[in-house]
Design an enzyme around this catalytic site. Structure first.
Site, PDB file in Angstrom:
ATOM      1  N   TRP A 105       1.172   5.849  -1.806  1.00 24.60           N
ATOM      2  CA  TRP A 105       0.820   6.725  -2.846  1.00 24.60           C
ATOM      3  C   TRP A 105       1.941   6.890  -3.883  1.00 24.60           C
ATOM      4  O   TRP A 105       1.821   7.398  -4.584  1.00 24.60           O
ATOM      5  CB  TRP A 105       0.819   8.175  -2.168  1.00 24.60           C
ATOM      6  CG  TRP A 105      -0.522   8.157  -1.611  1.00 24.60           C
ATOM      7  CD1 TRP A 105      -1.683   7.536  -0.908  1.00 24.60           C
ATOM      8  CD2 TRP A 105      -1.477   9.510  -2.113  1.00 24.60           C
ATOM      9  NE1 TRP A 105      -2.819   8.136  -0.962  1.00 24.60           N
ATOM     10  CE2 TRP A 105      -2.734   9.453  -1.713  1.00 24.60           C
ATOM     11  CE3 TRP A 105      -1.162  10.720  -2.992  1.00 24.60           C
ATOM     12  CZ2 TRP A 105      -3.811  10.382  -1.742  1.00 24.60           C
ATOM     13  CZ3 TRP A 105      -2.200  11.450  -3.262  1.00 24.60           C
ATOM     14  CH2 TRP A 105      -3.653  11.054  -2.616  1.00 24.60           C
ATOM     15  N   TYR A 124       0.853  -1.251  -0.043  1.00 24.30           N
ATOM     16  CA  TYR A 124      -0.139   0.075   0.007  1.00 24.30           C
ATOM     17  C   TYR A 124       0.797   1.068  -0.036  1.00 24.30           C
ATOM     18  O   TYR A 124       1.828   1.221   0.525  1.00 24.30           O
ATOM     19  CB  TYR A 124      -1.003   0.043   1.346  1.00 24.30           C
ATOM     20  CG  TYR A 124      -1.858   1.225   1.177  1.00 24.30           C
ATOM     21  CD1 TYR A 124      -2.985   1.185   0.450  1.00 24.30           C
ATOM     22  CD2 TYR A 124      -1.656   2.499   1.901  1.00 24.30           C
ATOM     23  CE1 TYR A 124      -3.843   2.156   0.531  1.00 24.30           C
ATOM     24  CE2 TYR A 124      -2.100   3.427   2.006  1.00 24.30           C
ATOM     25  CZ  TYR A 124      -3.337   3.565   1.256  1.00 24.30           C
ATOM     26  OH  TYR A 124      -4.291   4.816   1.098  1.00 24.30           O
TER      27      TYR A 124
END
Ligand SMILES: Nc1nc2c(c(=O)[nH]1)N[C@H]1C(S)=C(S)[C@@H](COP(=O)(O)OP(=O)(O)OC[C@H]3O[C@@H](n4cnc5c(=O)[nH]c(N)nc54)[C@H](O)[C@@H]3O)O[C@H]1N2
Ligand SMILES: Nc1nc2c(c(=O)[nH]1)N[C@H]1C(S)=C(S)[C@@H](COP(=O)(O)OP(=O)(O)OC[C@H]3O[C@@H](n4cnc5c(=O)[nH]c(N)nc54)[C@H](O)[C@@H]3O)O[C@H]1N2
Ligand SMILES: [Mo]
Length: 762
Positions: free
Chosen positions: A112, A110
């Site tokens: 960005w 996970y």
């Protein structure tokens, strides 16, 4: 001058003769983000070459399989040649796959990463692991874990997030009721990029035409000063009580929209019975709520009455569902909006995330974007993303998710590219213990984040400044071609190049790369997309490259969420059990979860997940940072300018500081039963007394042995709680916890949270 792009905006960049990066925002951006002030840190304090952790390297060089190891995070690192690093990664992946199967690899990874369609780290790592036969994956996000699962159940889909009413359809809103505000800081950012920052402008326009703003939340600056909002300083984690009370007023005074409730909702009888107290003997009156949420009963009653007579948008910040029982404020807010009867009409209704990210309220592009195909994952195992430490600590353990009973897989190898779990996860002591359980942790990073410092194999990757790419988010109206500002720094390589080399050693090169270079991929992705876009005529690649961008086809800017359902609730029935908005869910009721019952309910404050937590006097808000995106570029100039004595700021109300004998600017100790961090004290009248605020994203820097401080730099996730929002959606509940704050009299350790760990010199 080179065109570049980040999650917080487009800019032009030049590397001057001294190696300094000069940045100028795209002149077409109405309000460029101050986070651009961090960008040049991309070129500093980099991981210069591949490294391996000493204890792990000794095992694998001696031909032994590595195993659980609690030295992770404390060990020294040894420099490697790329050839050996690639070989070690391939051997270890090969070993785990052969001995345990692909499900023993956790590749949720996970995070960005950076803006860019091809060098998108998540797409790269998932494509790579799929080429090797798959991996255990993750579902949902830290952003919206509770929201998506709850919406699926009570609305049938996530349309308040995927198709919210557009700003253009809110031009007549008279009253914005904002739980958690619409913080200007958050709207600077949008996943995948943002060409124009317009949120502040939309809000200013609404204010100038006379709309009124009411902010319910612990921090006044969650709405811009210029909006002259009425601030109801609500205690964090108690929104549900305030919402139920306002719903109770509408019910008792007959001010709710009976026709809407009857035609478009299901289960109002159960919900209304709960509001009136016929079930539990407790009417959910404003007087009842006032004691819980600290907002006056008169204010709540007045606001309920005002809302029922005006075009009202009820907006909830995403933060509301990022704490224990996070489903409840969402569901209660939806029920309140349903009682007002404005759902499906312009200018009112229910919103969840206006201001959370810059693109929210700009209609999403329904057409495709150039996208790296991730391939197919034959491994079915997955976890709800925020349960990663639970999974590593309890292989085979049972848990619930979305109403199903599931078991955690047994993970031997964790592979991360494009995320920083020592930023995003809660209870970092526990996370360290969790990462000590695996055989191997492989990480691609450009910087020595705490995740890299826990890794067994650290593979240095480029940043977006060193890569060409295609950039656009779903809310952008232009696709851009961005170019590298400089060649890869040190020995770093693109994620793509690293994965390609490892895949080659495992016989999966063709599946992963299809024989294409980066350049060939960019052209191929673009050209495939151009063909998908027919009948829209997009320019051929050479023209697109030469122009540096192309306009995307115009889309309808006027979206009203639930308009179709409102117009025809039979033909456009929701995909819920009843076809309507569920104020009562038979399925949730039957599941019998005490932390997510059959209708919106007050279950207790979201900042006190455990009995011990009640022992700490301050309610701590651990929100997203104003000075950076998450942990990214914390060593950048804009982020550094916010620090106090080199630590992350902690904000208190002056009254609380006085009572504790503390002064602005001093170093304080922030602690609870999970750990202790140091912070620099900041005082503000804009925070509710009894609360403290400390943003996420300061890099984790454990204190010297024996000093008892988990992080001398101020990583707030040492203190937050690693428990799911509820058994139903298992979202991240990191936003709120409880702490005490005291003066720190010990030495103030310096040291560099952003530098390299100890190295073995051979
Ligand atoms: N307590 C608390 N915790 C929270 C939150 C909260 O409100 N409170 N918020 C949560 C939320 S909403 C989120 S979204 C998460 C965010 O958590 P993350 O997304 O994990 O945080 P980032 O700091 O953006 O981490 C991205 C990492 O990827 C690296 N990176 C950037 N580009 C590339 C690339 O091209 N390749 C590779 N390999 N790496 C790259 C960066 O250096 C950085 O270390 O945090 C969550 N954590
Ligand atoms: N500058 C910047 N912008 C960002 C990000 C970033 O890291 N930096 N991250 C982006 C990401 S990934 C996401 S998911 C979004 C996150 O969007 P959000 O989750 O909405 O953002 P936060 O800043 O965590 O929280 C917003 C505000 O909610 C208030 N709040 C906290 N708890 C409560 C509560 O119980 N009740 C009420 N009423 N208010 C409460 C806090 O005062 C806080 O400032 O932001 C995005 N934008
Ligand atoms: Mo997020």
């Amino acid at each position: 001058m080179t065109r570049q792009s980040s999650h917080w905006g487009d800019f032009d960049a030049v590397l001057d003769a001294d190696g300094n990066l000069q940045i100028s925002p795209d002149p077409r951006d109405a309000a460029p983000s101050p986070l651009l002030g961090n960008i040049s840190a991309n070129l500093r304090q980099r991981i210069d070459r591949p490294y391996a952790r000493r204890g792990w390297l000794q095992s694998v060089r001696a031909g032994r399989a590595p195993g659980p190891d609690n030295r992770r995070g404390k060990d020294e690192y040894e420099a490697l040649e790329w050839s050996e690093a690639i070989e070690l990664a391939a051997n270890e992946l090969g070993r785990v796959i052969a001995q345990q199967g692909n499900s023993a690899i956790y590749g949720g990874s996970y995070g960005w990463g950076s803006a860019g369609r091809f060098h998108h780290a998540q797409s790269q790592i998932h494509r790579f692991l799929n080429a090797l036969g798959g991996y255990t994956s993750s579902r949902q996000t830290y952003s919206l874990g509770a929201a998506r699962v709850l919406f699926e159940q009570v609305l049938g889909d996530d349309r308040p997030l995927s198709a919210p009413t557009s700003w253009s359809a809110l031009a007549g809103t008279e009253l914005f009721v904002c739980f958690g505000g619409m913080p200007a800081k958050n709207a600077g950012v949008n996943a995948g990029g943002i060409t124009n920052h317009a949120t502040a402008l939309h809000l200013r326009e609404a204010c100038q035409r006379g709309a009124r703003f009411v902010l319910l939340g612990p921090q006044r600056d969650d709405l811009a000063t210029e909006l002259a909002a009425q601030w109801l300083a609500l205690r964090p984690g108690t929104d549900t009580a305030a919402m139920l009370a306002m719903a109770q007023v509408l019910l008792e005074e007959g001010r709710y929209d009976r026709a809407f409730i009857e035609q478009y909702t299901h289960g109002s009888a159960d919900f209304f019975a709960y509001l009136s107290g016929t079930v539990d003997g407790v009417p959910k009156t404003p007087e009842w709520a006032a004691r819980l949420c600290g907002v006056g009963a008169c204010e709540l009653r007045d606001l309920a009455r005002e809302m029922s007579g005006r075009k009202t948008l009820i907006n909830l910040a995403w933060s509301l569902q990022r704490s224990r029982y996070g489903e409840q404020p969402l569901w209660a807010g939806l029920a309140l909006a349903a009682m007002l009867g404005q759902i499906g009409l312009p200018d009112g209704g229910f919103g969840h995330g206006y201001g959370a990210v810059g693109g929210f309220g700009t209609p999403r592009n329904p057409l495709p974007l150039p996208t790296l195909p991730q391939g197919r994952n034959p491994v079915g195992d997955f976890i709800p993303v925020a349960r990663v430490a639970d999974m590593l600590l309890d292989p085979g353990g049972a848990y619930d998710y979305a109403g199903e009973r599931r078991r955690y897989p047994s993970i031997k190898l964790v592979y991360w590219a494009g995320g920083n779990p020592f930023h995003h996860h809660q209870d970092l002591r526990r996370l360290s213990t969790a990462f000590a359980q695996v055989d191997s942790l492989i990480v691609h990073e450009a910087f020595w984040t705490a995740t890299a410092r826990h890794a067994d194999l650290v593979l240095p990757c480029t940043t977006h400044l060193e890569r060409d790419d295609l950039v656009a988010s779903r809310e952008d109206r232009r696709l851009r071609f961005v170019e590298a500002v400089c060649p890869p720094l040190g020995q770093s390589r693109d994620d793509y190049g690293i994965f390609r080399a490892i895949a080659a050693r495992l016989g999966a090169e063709a599946a992963f790369s299809q024989g294409r270079s980066e350049r060939q991929w960019l052209e191929a992705l673009y050209e495939q997309w151009r063909q998908q876009m027919t009948p829209h005529a997009m320019p051929h690649y050479p023209y697109f490259r030469a122009a540096g961008e192309c306009e995307l086809p115009a889309i309808d800017e006027h979206t009203v969420c639930f308009a179709d359902f409102r117009q025809d609730p039979v033909r456009h029935a929701l995909k819920t059990a009843s076809g309507r908005i569920e104020l009562f869910s038979a399925r949730l009721h039957a599941l019998g979860y005490p932390d997510c019952p059959g209708h919106p309910a007050w279950l207790g404050p979201g900042d006190e997940p455990e009995p011990q937590a009640a022992a700490y006097p301050l309610s701590l808000i651990a929100n997203n940072p104003a000075s950076r995106l998450h942990s990214q570029l914390d060593h950048g100039a804009f982020s550094q300018a916010s620090k106090i004595q080199g630590r992350e700021p902690l904000t208190l109300h002056p009254r609380d500081a006085l009572a504790l004998g503390l002064e602005a600017g001093q170093v304080v100790r922030v602690s609870n039963h999970r750990g202790q961090v140091l912070a620099g004290l900041r005082l503000s009248d804009d925070i509710r007394p009894g609360c403290a605020q400390m943003a996420t994203g300061a890099w984790y820097q454990p204190g010297p042995d024996g000093c008892g401080v988990d992080c001398v730099h101020g990583n707030v996730n040492v203190l937050t709680s690693d428990v799911g929002t509820s058994r139903f959606s298992q979202g991240c509940s990191g936003q709120l916890t409880r702490v005490e704050v005291s003066a720190w009299h010990g030495p103030v350790p310096s040291g560099n949270a952003h530098g390299a760990p100890g190295r073995k010199h051979s």
